[in-house]
Scaffold this active site. Structure first.
Site, PDB file in Angstrom:
ATOM      1  N   GLN A 114       0.766  -1.285   0.140  1.00  0.00           N
ATOM      2  CA  GLN A 114      -0.070   0.221  -0.012  1.00  0.00           C
ATOM      3  C   GLN A 114       0.779   1.278   0.033  1.00  0.00           C
ATOM      4  O   GLN A 114       0.625   2.187   0.580  1.00  0.00           O
ATOM      5  CB  GLN A 114      -1.090  -0.045   1.214  1.00  0.00           C
ATOM      6  CG  GLN A 114      -1.886  -1.110   0.985  1.00  0.00           C
ATOM      7  CD  GLN A 114      -2.972  -1.163   2.191  1.00  0.00           C
ATOM      8  OE1 GLN A 114      -3.148  -0.283   3.084  1.00  0.00           O
ATOM      9  NE2 GLN A 114      -3.926  -2.044   2.088  1.00  0.00           N
ATOM     10  N   SER A 120       0.162  -5.677  -5.797  1.00  0.00           N
ATOM     11  CA  SER A 120      -0.877  -6.374  -5.970  1.00  0.00           C
ATOM     12  C   SER A 120      -0.745  -7.130  -7.549  1.00  0.00           C
ATOM     13  O   SER A 120      -0.870  -8.302  -7.785  1.00  0.00           O
ATOM     14  CB  SER A 120      -2.148  -5.792  -5.965  1.00  0.00           C
ATOM     15  OG  SER A 120      -2.471  -5.549  -4.379  1.00  0.00           O
ATOM     16  N   SER A 121      -0.552  -5.740  -8.373  1.00  0.00           N
ATOM     17  CA  SER A 121      -0.249  -6.494  -9.589  1.00  0.00           C
ATOM     18  C   SER A 121       0.843  -7.464  -9.816  1.00  0.00           C
ATOM     19  O   SER A 121       0.844  -8.350 -10.913  1.00  0.00           O
ATOM     20  CB  SER A 121      -0.292  -5.346 -10.558  1.00  0.00           C
ATOM     21  OG  SER A 121       0.765  -4.500 -10.205  1.00  0.00           O
ATOM     22  N   ALA A 122       1.879  -7.318  -9.005  1.00  0.00           N
ATOM     23  CA  ALA A 122       3.031  -8.226  -9.097  1.00  0.00           C
ATOM     24  C   ALA A 122       2.576  -9.737  -8.847  1.00  0.00           C
ATOM     25  O   ALA A 122       3.071 -10.798  -9.486  1.00  0.00           O
ATOM     26  CB  ALA A 122       4.173  -7.650  -8.101  1.00  0.00           C
ATOM     27  N   ASP A 164       0.833  -0.329 -14.407  1.00  0.00           N
ATOM     28  CA  ASP A 164       1.690  -1.240 -13.756  1.00  0.00           C
ATOM     29  C   ASP A 164       1.833  -2.724 -14.394  1.00  0.00           C
ATOM     30  O   ASP A 164       2.833  -3.037 -14.459  1.00  0.00           O
ATOM     31  CB  ASP A 164       0.831  -1.548 -12.222  1.00  0.00           C
ATOM     32  CG  ASP A 164       0.765  -0.131 -11.610  1.00  0.00           C
ATOM     33  OD1 ASP A 164       1.260   0.717 -12.000  1.00  0.00           O
ATOM     34  OD2 ASP A 164      -0.034  -0.344 -10.404  1.00  0.00           O
TER      35      ASP A 164
END
Length: 335
Positions: A114, A120-122, A164
């Site tokens: 955060q 998250s996308s990783a 991203d």
């Protein structure tokens, strides 16, 4: 037994963000200091193994609250599960038959949560890479970011853009154009124009982050999206301006005009500040970095900043200036 391990790295948005979700243009760079790693191996059932993030026992209610703020209610498990679902549906839509062997899958991540470094996308991109390898399915590189984005926007209802996922799929340094006349449909997904740039065009960069200053990306973006969709002139014009900053930044990189590049990065933050109500702790990071002699802008949705730091003396001054407000300062590894 075959064990498949795949990684996807953090990233920093250099210019143009957050216009990627609004038909804009961006430049982003990979940050190899942090990564999500997904491990997959054949198993008798489909099993998603809970990671250290997905705990259900706490020493106090306050620890529970802190955990939810950092990881959400489901940690990364929901990301892995949604990625599997979206991958299977994508293959079905293309008429690609998958073998009937099952697997166990788990993830771990070192990406600070955060703070806008695309943690998250990783997890999603690394999961997608494992699935493609396990099922021997070759999804075109330009399509993979759009499939990864659909996991969050369509399955989980998280507001996000393509930037991203593009940089995490392509890695390196990439200029991206998401304008309406460059977007096109490939295999049922919207794909933009992606131009990898030579890494040796980059000036020396720094990255600073503060883990207690961020908030979930979906919280950060929701109101802006509504204003854009309602045609708010201030937001619409700002997105066009963000895109121009990315265009100018690409030319500044090619010319190695780092003074101009730093100015553009500063302008990117100033423009963002004009249309957002930003948390004071996040604004303070930028202001302190600038007083120390570096350019500064958000690396993503807030909690981390990135800028040009030309020499070791400036880097040390920057580190000392940001330490009192709880920031970690690093040199991002991009190669």
């Amino acid at each position: 037994m075959q064990i498949i391990r795949r990684r996807a790295y953090a990233r920093a948005g250099l210019l143009g963000n957050p216009s990627d979700g609004y038909f804009g243009k961006t430049i982003s760079v990979i940050v190899r200091n942090f990564a999500a790693e997904v491990v997959l191996y054949e198993w008798d059932q489909v099993e998603i193994v809970w990671s250290g993030e997905n705990i259900n026992r706490f020493d106090s209610v306050y620890e529970l609250v802190r955990d939810v703020k950092l990881h959400g209610y489901y940690g990364g498990i929901r990301l892995v599960k949604a990625t599997i679902k979206k991958f299977v549906e994508f293959c079905q839509r293309l008429g690609c038959r998958l073998h009937d062997r099952n697997f166990s899958i788990r993830y771990q991540t070192t990406v600070p949560r955060q703070v806008g470094l695309a943690g998250s996308s990783a997890i999603i991109v690394a999961t997608l890479r494992c699935l493609m390898d396990f099922y021997q399915v070759a999804i075109p590189q330009e399509v993979q970011p759009s499939l990864a984005l659909a996991v969050e926007t369509e399955e989980l209802g998280i507001a996000a853009g393509l930037q991203d996922r593009v940089i995490q799929v392509y890695e390196g340094l990439v200029y991206m154009d998401f304008s309406r006349d460059r977007m096109r449909e490939v295999h049922g997904l919207q794909v933009g124009f992606y131009e990898p740039l030579p890494l040796d065009l980059l000036p020396p960069l720094y990255l600073a982050y503060k883990t207690d200053a961020g908030e979930p990306t979906e919280v950060f973006h929701n109101d802006l999206r509504g204003r854009f969709q309602r045609g708010d002139p201030e937001v619409v014009q700002a997105m066009l301006h963000f895109a121009r900053l990315a265009e100018e930044g690409r030319e500044a990189l090619r010319a190695r005009d780092y003074h101009k590049l730093g100015y553009l990065m500063d302008r990117n933050f100033d423009l963002r500040r004009s249309i957002y109500r930003l948390p004071p702790a996040q604004v303070e990071m930028v202001e302190v970095a600038r007083r120390a002699g570096a350019s500064a802008k958000f690396a993503g949705s807030g909690g981390a900043i990135v800028g040009i730091c030309p020499d070791d003396a400036t880097f040390e001054r920057l580190r000392q200036a940001l330490a009192p407000i709880g920031c970690t300062v690093i040199r991002p590894r991009v190669a």
